[in-house]
Design a protein around this motif. Sequence first.
Motif, PDB file in Angstrom:
ATOM      1  N   PRO A 244      40.312  40.535  -7.086  1.00 35.09           N
ATOM      2  CA  PRO A 244      39.620  41.800  -7.353  1.00 35.09           C
ATOM      3  C   PRO A 244      40.227  42.595  -8.503  1.00 35.09           C
ATOM      4  O   PRO A 244      39.542  43.389  -9.141  1.00 35.09           O
ATOM      5  N   LEU A 245      41.515  42.375  -8.798  1.00 29.65           N
ATOM      6  CA  LEU A 245      42.128  43.091  -9.907  1.00 29.65           C
ATOM      7  C   LEU A 245      41.515  42.678 -11.246  1.00 29.65           C
ATOM      8  O   LEU A 245      41.457  43.478 -12.177  1.00 29.65           O
ATOM      9  N   VAL A 246      41.058  41.445 -11.341  1.00 29.08           N
ATOM     10  CA  VAL A 246      40.380  40.993 -12.559  1.00 29.08           C
ATOM     11  C   VAL A 246      38.990  41.611 -12.637  1.00 29.08           C
ATOM     12  O   VAL A 246      38.504  41.942 -13.731  1.00 29.08           O
ATOM     13  N   ALA A 247      38.345  41.778 -11.478  1.00 25.15           N
ATOM     14  CA  ALA A 247      37.025  42.412 -11.473  1.00 25.15           C
ATOM     15  C   ALA A 247      37.087  43.797 -12.099  1.00 25.15           C
ATOM     16  O   ALA A 247      36.145  44.234 -12.775  1.00 25.15           O
ATOM     17  N   LEU A 248      38.205  44.487 -11.911  1.00 20.73           N
ATOM     18  CA  LEU A 248      38.364  45.815 -12.521  1.00 20.73           C
ATOM     19  C   LEU A 248      38.244  45.748 -14.034  1.00 20.73           C
ATOM     20  O   LEU A 248      37.696  46.646 -14.668  1.00 20.73           O
ATOM     21  N   GLU A 249      38.756  44.675 -14.623  1.00 20.65           N
ATOM     22  CA  GLU A 249      38.774  44.555 -16.081  1.00 20.65           C
ATOM     23  C   GLU A 249      37.424  44.124 -16.643  1.00 20.65           C
ATOM     24  O   GLU A 249      37.172  44.287 -17.830  1.00 20.65           O
ATOM     25  N   TYR A 250      36.548  43.566 -15.814  1.00 20.57           N
ATOM     26  CA  TYR A 250      35.273  43.034 -16.308  1.00 20.57           C
ATOM     27  C   TYR A 250      34.065  43.879 -15.910  1.00 20.57           C
ATOM     28  O   TYR A 250      32.931  43.488 -16.159  1.00 20.57           O
ATOM     29  N   ARG A 251      34.297  45.013 -15.278  1.00 22.83           N
ATOM     30  CA  ARG A 251      33.162  45.881 -14.962  1.00 22.83           C
ATOM     31  C   ARG A 251      32.482  46.333 -16.249  1.00 22.83           C
ATOM     32  O   ARG A 251      33.143  46.621 -17.248  1.00 22.83           O
ATOM     33  N   GLY A 252      31.144  46.400 -16.211  1.00 26.01           N
ATOM     34  CA  GLY A 252      30.398  46.849 -17.379  1.00 26.01           C
ATOM     35  C   GLY A 252      30.231  45.788 -18.445  1.00 26.01           C
ATOM     36  O   GLY A 252      29.780  46.079 -19.557  1.00 26.01           O
ATOM     37  N   GLN A 253      30.576  44.528 -18.134  1.00 23.88           N
ATOM     38  CA  GLN A 253      30.450  43.451 -19.113  1.00 23.88           C
ATOM     39  C   GLN A 253      29.407  42.422 -18.697  1.00 23.88           C
ATOM     40  O   GLN A 253      29.483  41.245 -19.061  1.00 23.88           O
ATOM     41  N   GLY A 254      28.418  42.856 -17.915  1.00 20.90           N
ATOM     42  CA  GLY A 254      27.313  41.969 -17.556  1.00 20.90           C
ATOM     43  C   GLY A 254      27.566  41.107 -16.342  1.00 20.90           C
ATOM     44  O   GLY A 254      26.750  40.237 -16.035  1.00 20.90           O
ATOM     45  N   LEU A 255      28.665  41.338 -15.631  1.00 18.44           N
ATOM     46  CA  LEU A 255      28.960  40.558 -14.432  1.00 18.44           C
ATOM     47  C   LEU A 255      28.774  41.422 -13.193  1.00 18.44           C
ATOM     48  O   LEU A 255      28.891  42.649 -13.250  1.00 18.44           O
ATOM     49  N   ALA A 256      28.488  40.758 -12.078  1.00 19.88           N
ATOM     50  CA  ALA A 256      28.430  41.428 -10.777  1.00 19.88           C
ATOM     51  C   ALA A 256      29.520  40.829  -9.899  1.00 19.88           C
ATOM     52  O   ALA A 256      29.847  39.646 -10.011  1.00 19.88           O
TER      53      ALA A 256
END
Length: 316
Positions: A244-256
Motif C-alpha cells: 500500500p505504500l507504493v499505492a500512495l506514490e501512484y495515486r492520480g496516475q490512472g491506476l486504481a
Amino acid sequence: MKKARITQKQTEAFRAVMMSRSMTGAARLLGSSQPAISRLIQDLEAETGLALFDRVGGGLLPTQAAFALAEEVERSFVGLRSITAFAEQLRRERAGHLRIAAVPVLTRGLLARFIVPFMQRHSGYKISVVSASSRLVVEAVTRGQADFGFTAIGMNLQGFSHVGVRGRAVVAMPGNHRLARQNHIAPSDLGGESFVEIRPGTLFATRVEMAFAGIQRQIHYSVETSSDACALIAAGAGVSVVDPLVALEYRGQGLAFRPLAPGVEAGFQSIQPLRQKALVDGSQAYRDARLFDSFIENFRDFALDHIEQLEISQLS
C-alpha cells in the motif's frame, strides 16, 4: 530434501565464469587457478542440483538456469557493494551523522518525503541513506554501518527494538478495469487475469503467494518491487498485488487500488540495537540517541497518517 549450502567462493567463481565465459578467464579475474574454479563450479552444480553450463567446443554456454541464478547473484553483489561503499563513506564523516538503511519501497517514496522537512529542523546533522533488501538492512545495522534501519514487517530479531507500521496489501489495476467497481477484491477474482508477479525472495512476496495458493493466474511479468509492478500496470500489463505504500506514490496516475480480502499483511518496521548502558546527558551519544528515537517515532506517525488517508480515499 537437503537444503543447498552455497558458499561465497562458489558464487564468486560462478559470477566470474558468467562474466568471462570460461574457467581460465574466471581464474584470471579472481587470481586463482583454472582447476580451482572448475572444482567450485562442479561443487555449486552438485549443491544446487542444476546444470549451469554446457561445454561446447573449448568454451562454456550458460544454461537457462545459469542466467536465472546469475540475476540473483548479481543482486546480492550489488547490495553488498552498496553497503560497503556506504560504510566507507561513513568512516570519513564526523559525529552528528544520521545513517539509515531501508527497503526500497520506503527510500523511493514515503521516507524521501519525510526526510527533507525533518532534517530542516535538525540542521546540525548530515544524513546518509542506503536502499537495500530487508536482509541487507539487518546486516548493515548489525555491523554498525547504519544507526537504525527499516525492514519489511515481521522480522523479529533479538537484541533490537522494533516500531512497526502495519498495512494491508492492495490490488493494483488500470483505473478502467472491471474490478475497479468493487470495494474489495478476493484472490479468486484475479483468476485468469494477466498478472504482474513480484519476484519471490521477500516476506511480502511470500505472503502474496500463500494468498493465491490453488488459484491459477496468468503470470506474464515478473518484477523486483511493487513500484516496478505499478509502472508496468500503468503501461497496460495487467494487475498485481502491491504494498500500500507504493499505492500512495501512484495515486492520480490512472491506476486504481482496492484492498485484497482476506488481507495480506504489509508494512514496515524499524530496527535499532538495544542500548546496553545509560548515556551521559548532554554527550554527543546522548544527542544522537534522542535524534534517532525522534526520527523513528515521527516517521511512524507520518506513515500512519498517509496510510489512513489512503484508506479513507478508497484507494482510487
